[in-house]
Design an enzyme around this catalytic site. Structure first.
Site, mmCIF file in Angstrom:
data_model
loop_
_atom_site.group_PDB
_atom_site.id
_atom_site.type_symbol
_atom_site.label_atom_id
_atom_site.label_comp_id
_atom_site.label_asym_id
_atom_site.label_seq_id
_atom_site.Cartn_x
_atom_site.Cartn_y
_atom_site.Cartn_z
ATOM 1 N N CYS A 4 -25.072 57.362 49.279
ATOM 2 C CA CYS A 4 -24.824 56.383 50.345
ATOM 3 C C CYS A 4 -23.622 56.708 51.222
ATOM 4 O O CYS A 4 -23.364 55.998 52.197
ATOM 5 C CB CYS A 4 -24.648 54.988 49.738
ATOM 6 S SG CYS A 4 -23.156 54.829 48.754
ATOM 7 N N GLN A 39 -10.208 52.661 24.034
ATOM 8 C CA GLN A 39 -9.717 52.332 25.384
ATOM 9 C C GLN A 39 -9.490 53.620 26.171
ATOM 10 O O GLN A 39 -9.165 53.574 27.356
ATOM 11 C CB GLN A 39 -8.390 51.570 25.288
ATOM 12 C CG GLN A 39 -8.510 50.227 24.594
ATOM 13 C CD GLN A 39 -7.136 49.641 24.282
ATOM 14 O OE1 GLN A 39 -6.446 49.141 25.169
ATOM 15 N NE2 GLN A 39 -6.733 49.697 23.031
ATOM 16 N N HIS A 77 -13.044 51.336 28.596
ATOM 17 C CA HIS A 77 -12.404 51.483 29.909
ATOM 18 C C HIS A 77 -13.018 52.593 30.747
ATOM 19 O O HIS A 77 -12.388 53.094 31.676
ATOM 20 C CB HIS A 77 -10.890 51.712 29.730
ATOM 21 C CG HIS A 77 -10.151 50.509 29.204
ATOM 22 N ND1 HIS A 77 -8.856 50.546 28.745
ATOM 23 C CD2 HIS A 77 -10.557 49.212 29.070
ATOM 24 C CE1 HIS A 77 -8.487 49.323 28.366
ATOM 25 N NE2 HIS A 77 -9.507 48.503 28.546
ATOM 26 N N ASP A 81 -10.649 59.736 28.079
ATOM 27 C CA ASP A 81 -10.594 61.203 28.077
ATOM 28 C C ASP A 81 -11.788 61.885 27.415
ATOM 29 O O ASP A 81 -11.938 63.112 27.527
ATOM 30 C CB ASP A 81 -9.284 61.683 27.435
ATOM 31 C CG ASP A 81 -9.017 61.026 26.075
ATOM 32 O OD1 ASP A 81 -9.941 60.980 25.247
ATOM 33 O OD2 ASP A 81 -7.882 60.575 25.844
ATOM 34 N N SER A 136 -0.815 49.803 21.887
ATOM 35 C CA SER A 136 0.260 48.818 21.894
ATOM 36 C C SER A 136 -0.305 47.411 21.702
ATOM 37 O O SER A 136 0.432 46.480 21.408
ATOM 38 C CB SER A 136 1.018 48.891 23.223
ATOM 39 O OG SER A 136 0.132 48.621 24.299
HETATM 40 P P1 OAD Z 1 -0.008 52.164 25.395
HETATM 41 O O1 OAD Z 1 0.693 53.229 26.151
HETATM 42 O O2 OAD Z 1 0.211 50.754 25.811
HETATM 43 O O3 OAD Z 1 0.367 52.276 23.851
HETATM 44 C C1 OAD Z 1 0.309 53.499 23.170
HETATM 45 C C2 OAD Z 1 0.580 53.252 21.697
HETATM 46 O O4 OAD Z 1 0.436 54.501 21.016
HETATM 47 C C3 OAD Z 1 1.991 52.741 21.384
HETATM 48 O O5 OAD Z 1 1.908 51.642 20.497
HETATM 49 C C4 OAD Z 1 2.658 53.940 20.717
HETATM 50 O O6 OAD Z 1 3.622 53.557 19.737
HETATM 51 C C5 OAD Z 1 1.475 54.631 20.070
HETATM 52 N N1 OAD Z 1 1.622 56.069 19.807
HETATM 53 C C6 OAD Z 1 2.391 56.974 20.455
HETATM 54 N N2 OAD Z 1 2.246 58.195 19.923
HETATM 55 C C7 OAD Z 1 1.332 58.071 18.925
HETATM 56 C C8 OAD Z 1 0.739 58.985 17.990
HETATM 57 N N3 OAD Z 1 1.040 60.280 18.002
HETATM 58 N N4 OAD Z 1 -0.149 58.497 17.093
HETATM 59 C C9 OAD Z 1 -0.469 57.188 17.080
HETATM 60 N N5 OAD Z 1 0.057 56.283 17.917
HETATM 61 C C10 OAD Z 1 0.940 56.716 18.838
HETATM 62 O O7 OAD Z 1 -1.564 52.556 25.413
HETATM 63 P P2 OAD Z 1 -2.846 51.624 25.164
HETATM 64 O O8 OAD Z 1 -2.555 50.569 24.156
HETATM 65 O O9 OAD Z 1 -4.000 52.514 24.941
HETATM 66 O O10 OAD Z 1 -5.956 50.875 30.672
HETATM 67 O O11 OAD Z 1 -2.978 50.956 26.596
HETATM 68 C C11 OAD Z 1 -4.075 50.172 26.886
HETATM 69 C C12 OAD Z 1 -4.521 50.359 28.307
HETATM 70 O O12 OAD Z 1 -3.402 50.251 29.203
HETATM 71 C C13 OAD Z 1 -5.090 51.725 28.634
HETATM 72 O O13 OAD Z 1 -6.428 51.886 28.235
HETATM 73 C C14 OAD Z 1 -4.964 51.756 30.123
HETATM 74 C C15 OAD Z 1 -3.586 51.190 30.299
HETATM 75 O O14 OAD Z 1 -3.354 50.541 31.506
HETATM 76 C C16 OAD Z 1 -6.735 51.279 31.658
HETATM 77 O O15 OAD Z 1 -6.633 52.380 32.171
HETATM 78 C C17 OAD Z 1 -7.748 50.271 32.064
#
Ligand code: OAD
Length: 257
Positions: free
Chosen positions: A160, A103, A121, A106, A199
């Site tokens: 464009c 997701q 994404h 970067d 998450s």
């Molecule tokens: P979240 O910010 O919702 O969740 C991040 C997760 O990483 C949490 O469960 C943390 O506990 C965990 N975490 C934190 N530090 C960590 C580490 N050092 N090692 C492993 N895990 C760790 O991020 P995403 O689930 O990626 O969408 O969020 C999904 C989407 O929400 C993103 O892609 C973005 C956002 O809106 C778009 O931009 C379309």
């Protein structure tokens, strides 16, 4: 002494033919990139996604949104992959087939050398025009980019003239079709899904572990905190990606020798 959970996870991986690694923002945290939902430093705790991550927000305040992404892009470009990214490359070499479905926008998996990365994404390293989606992969004059609140007009599309926007998926938008289809096929066919640093709150990406589990795959999760995925995880390795992933590869190497 290798912890029991790591040995169990390594045993599962050792007999796997096809592995999907599904990563979220936590995967990049130790490279210095903030997550979204951390209560203190998460991006969506400090900024309003309605304003910064929707087409409506961009059309309302293009300079605000482009300036914010220019700042993020510059910050991300200065970040390096961490040992967890390297461990996934090592894992790819140890297993018959491994694909990364991320997701994250970067590009750090590709920077560290992962061969097959499906970006659900999009990527902040690319842009496209607002009206026609013309791709634009050129660089921008980062000299004129300021801090996270600095406004900056989006450059026009060379084809464009429509304003350029980051090639990332905003709320309310469809995910790239080819990436979604491939990711789902892998989720249905894999033996193991390793879920790292998400998450599990944003669909359809969050559905993939459930698709894999329903199709009979083992789910291994790495996260410092329980997530929406933890209840279906066969093994929950509590900890940071940058520490647990290298330890997992080490455990797999011990089993193999
Ligand atoms: P979240 O910010 O919702 O969740 C991040 C997760 O990483 C949490 O469960 C943390 O506990 C965990 N975490 C934190 N530090 C960590 C580490 N050092 N090692 C492993 N895990 C760790 O991020 P995403 O689930 O990626 O969408 O969020 C999904 C989407 O929400 C993103 O892609 C973005 C956002 O809106 C778009 O931009 C379309």
């Amino acid at each position: 002494m290798i912890p029991e959970g790591l040995i169990h996870a390594a045993e599962i991986l050792q007999s796997a033919q096809r592995v999907v690694v599904s990563t979220g923002a936590g995967m990049s945290r130790e490279s210095g990139i903030p997550t979204f939902r951390d209560a203190q430093e998460g991006l969506w705790a400090r900024f309003n996604p309605e304003e910064l991550a929707t087409e409506r927000g961009f059309r309302t305040a293009p300079a605000r949104v482009w300036g914010w992404y220019a700042h993020r892009r510059r910050a991300i470009m200065s970040c390096e992959p961490h040992p967890g990214h390297g461990a996934l490359v090592a894992l790819e070499r140890l297993l018959p087939e491994l694909v990364v479905v991320t997701q994250n926008i970067d590009g750090l998996h590709q920077a560290s050398g992962s061969a097959d990365v499906i970006e659900l994404h999009g990527s902040i390293r690319r842009s496209k025009c607002l009206d026609h989606g013309h791709p634009f992969a050129g660089a921008f004059d980062e000299e004129i980019a300021g801090g996270e609140d600095a406004e900056q007009d989006p450059p026009p599309c060379p084809d464009c003239g429509s304003p350029l926007r980051p090639d990332v998926v905003w709320f309310g938008e469809m995910l790239p079709a080819a990436a979604t289809t491939r990711a789902r096929e892998f989720a249905e066919q894999c033996d193991v899904m390793l879920v790292v640093g998400t998450s599990g709150m944003v669909w359809p990406a969050a559905e993939l572990p459930f698709v894999a589990e329903r199709s009979g795959a083992c789910i291994i999760e790495i996260n410092p905190d329980p997530s929406e995925i933890t209840r279906i995880a066969d093994v929950f390795l509590q900890g940071r990606a940058g520490e647990v992933l290298p330890a997992l590869v080490q455990a797999l190497n011990v089993l193999r020798h």
